[in-house]
Scaffold this active site. Structure first.
Site, PDB file in Angstrom:
ATOM      1  N   TYR A  80      91.688  58.161  98.682  1.00  0.00           N
ATOM      2  CA  TYR A  80      92.382  58.943  97.667  1.00  0.00           C
ATOM      3  C   TYR A  80      92.749  60.312  98.706  1.00  0.00           C
ATOM      4  O   TYR A  80      93.591  60.544  98.513  1.00  0.00           O
ATOM      5  CB  TYR A  80      91.111  59.473  96.769  1.00  0.00           C
ATOM      6  CG  TYR A  80      91.398  59.959  95.623  1.00  0.00           C
ATOM      7  CD1 TYR A  80      92.628  59.643  94.666  1.00  0.00           C
ATOM      8  CD2 TYR A  80      91.418  61.939  95.573  1.00  0.00           C
ATOM      9  CE1 TYR A  80      93.443  60.286  93.467  1.00  0.00           C
ATOM     10  CE2 TYR A  80      91.908  62.280  94.362  1.00  0.00           C
ATOM     11  CZ  TYR A  80      92.589  61.569  93.586  1.00  0.00           C
ATOM     12  OH  TYR A  80      93.309  62.690  92.816  1.00  0.00           O
ATOM     13  N   ALA A 117      90.324  67.807  86.049  1.00  0.00           N
ATOM     14  CA  ALA A 117      90.145  68.586  85.270  1.00  0.00           C
ATOM     15  C   ALA A 117      89.750  66.775  83.982  1.00  0.00           C
ATOM     16  O   ALA A 117      89.686  65.897  84.798  1.00  0.00           O
ATOM     17  CB  ALA A 117      92.267  67.967  84.682  1.00  0.00           C
TER      18      ALA A 117
END
Ligand SMILES: NC(=O)c1ccc[n+]([C@@H]2O[C@H](COP(=O)([O-])OP(=O)(O)OC[C@H]3O[C@@H](n4cnc5c(N)ncnc54)[C@H](O)[C@@H]3O)[C@@H](O)[C@H]2O)c1
Length: 247
Positions: free
Chosen positions: A144, A177
Site C-alpha cells: 500500500y 478516514a
C-alpha cells in the site's frame, strides 16, 4: 461551473461517495465507476448521473466506459483497497501484486484513457488518491505504501507531460478516514484508531467530506496554476516529526 462531466472511480462508497456528492452539488454530471453499487449510487445522487460497473484494472472495460461518454472534464482516480497488514515475512505475493495493480496500474489505465479525450477537447483535470502511507513509512504497509508513493510520483510525471496540453494532474494524501476500508482494518484488529488519533496533531480522524473538498478544489479553475502536487489532507500527520522524548 455546471455541466462538467466527472468520473469518480470507487465512487459508490467512502471518500469516492463523498466526492460524488460534492461534485453533484456543484452541478456536475457524475459518472460513478465501481466494482459494486455503481448504479445504485448514481441513482441516489439523482437524475443526470450515471453508474458504470467495472474493474479499473480491466483495460477494455475502462476504454468502453470512456467511449460511452460525450465528454470528460474531470477524473477522480479514487478506487482502492487496503493491504494485508501482515508482518512482511508473512506477506502473500499475490495480494502484494493486487494492491499495486489496483492502485498504480488501474489508476494509470483510467488516467490514460481519460487524458486522450481531455487532450482532444483542450484540457481537463485529474485528481489521484495517494495517502499518508505514501508519505511516511508505516511498518507492514509495503504494498500500500509503495502504491501510494507510486501514485504521488506518477502524478508528477503525468503533470509534467500533459501540462502543455491543458491537463492538470494532482493528488491528495489523506489521513485515516472512517470508511469501510478502515472499518475492516479495525474489525480485524489490524489498526487502533485511538492510537492513530493520538498521532494526529489535530487529534482526530479526517471526514471524507474534507477530502472531497480538497479534491473538488484541485479539479476546479481556482487551482488553474496547480499541477503535479500532492496535497496532504491529514490533520497535520505528515508535518509532525513525532520525536517524543527526543524533541
Ligand atoms: N479511508 C482512509 O483512511 C484512506 C486514507 C488515505 C487514502 N485512502 C484512499 O482513498 C481511496 C478510497 O478509500 P475509501 O476508504 O473510501 O475506501 P472504500 O473501501 O470505502 O471504497 C473504495 C471503493 O473502491 C471500489 N473499488 C475497489 N477496487 C476497485 C476496482 N478494482 N475497480 C473499481 N472499483 C474498485 C470499492 O468497490 C469501493 O466502492 C483509496 O484509494 C484509498 O487507498 C483512504
Amino acid at each position: 461551473m455546471s455541466e462538467r462531466v466527472v468520473i469518480i472511480t470507487g465512487g459508490a462508497a467512502g471518500i469516492g461517495w463523498a466526492t460524488a456528492q460534492r461534485f453533484a452539488a456543484d452541478g456536475c454530471r457524475v459518472v460513478i465507476a465501481d466494482l459494486t453499487g455503481a448504479d445504485e449510487a448514481a441513482a441516489r445522487l439523482g437524475a443526470g448521473h450515471t453508474g458504470v460497473t467495472l474493474d479499473i484494472t480491466d483495460a477494455a472495460a475502462v476504454e468502453a466506459m470512456v467511449a460511452g461518454l460525450d465528454r470528460i472534464d474531470v477524473l477522480v482516480n479514487n478506487a482502492g483497497i487496503g493491504d494485508s497488514h501482515l508482518p512482511s515475512l508473512e506477506q502473500d505475493i499475490a495480494q502484494f501484486r493486487k494492491v499495486l495493480d489496483i492502485h498504480v496500474t488501474g489508476a494509470f489505465l483510467v488516467a490514460r484513457a481519460c487524458a486522450r479525450r481531455m487532450i482532444d477537447a483542450g484540457g481537463g483535470a485529474i485528481v489521484n488518491l495517494s495517502s499518508i502511507a505514501g508519505v511516511t513509512g508505516l511498518p507492514r504497509r509495503n504494498a500500500y505504501g509503495a502504491a501510494k508513493a507510486g501514485i504521488a510520483m506518477m502524478t508528477r510525471s503525468l503533470a509534467c507531460e500533459w501540462a502543455g496540453v491543458g491537463v492538470r494532474v494532482n493528488a491528495v494524501a489523506p489521513g485515516y478516514a472512517r470508511t469501510a476500508l478502515v472499518e475492516k482494518l479495525v474489525s480485524e484488529g489490524r489498526i487502533d484508531l485511538d492510537a492513530i488519533q493520538r498521532r494526529v496533531p489535530q487529534g482526530r480522524l479526517i471526514d471524507p467530506s474534507e477530502i472531497a473538498e480538497a479534491i473538488w478544489f484541485l479539479a476546479s479553475p481556482a487551482a488553474s496554476a496547480i499541477t503535479g502536487v500532492t496535497l496532504s489532507v491529514d490533520g497535520g500527520w505528515a508535518a509532525f516529526g513525532d520525536f517524543g522524548d527526543a524533541s
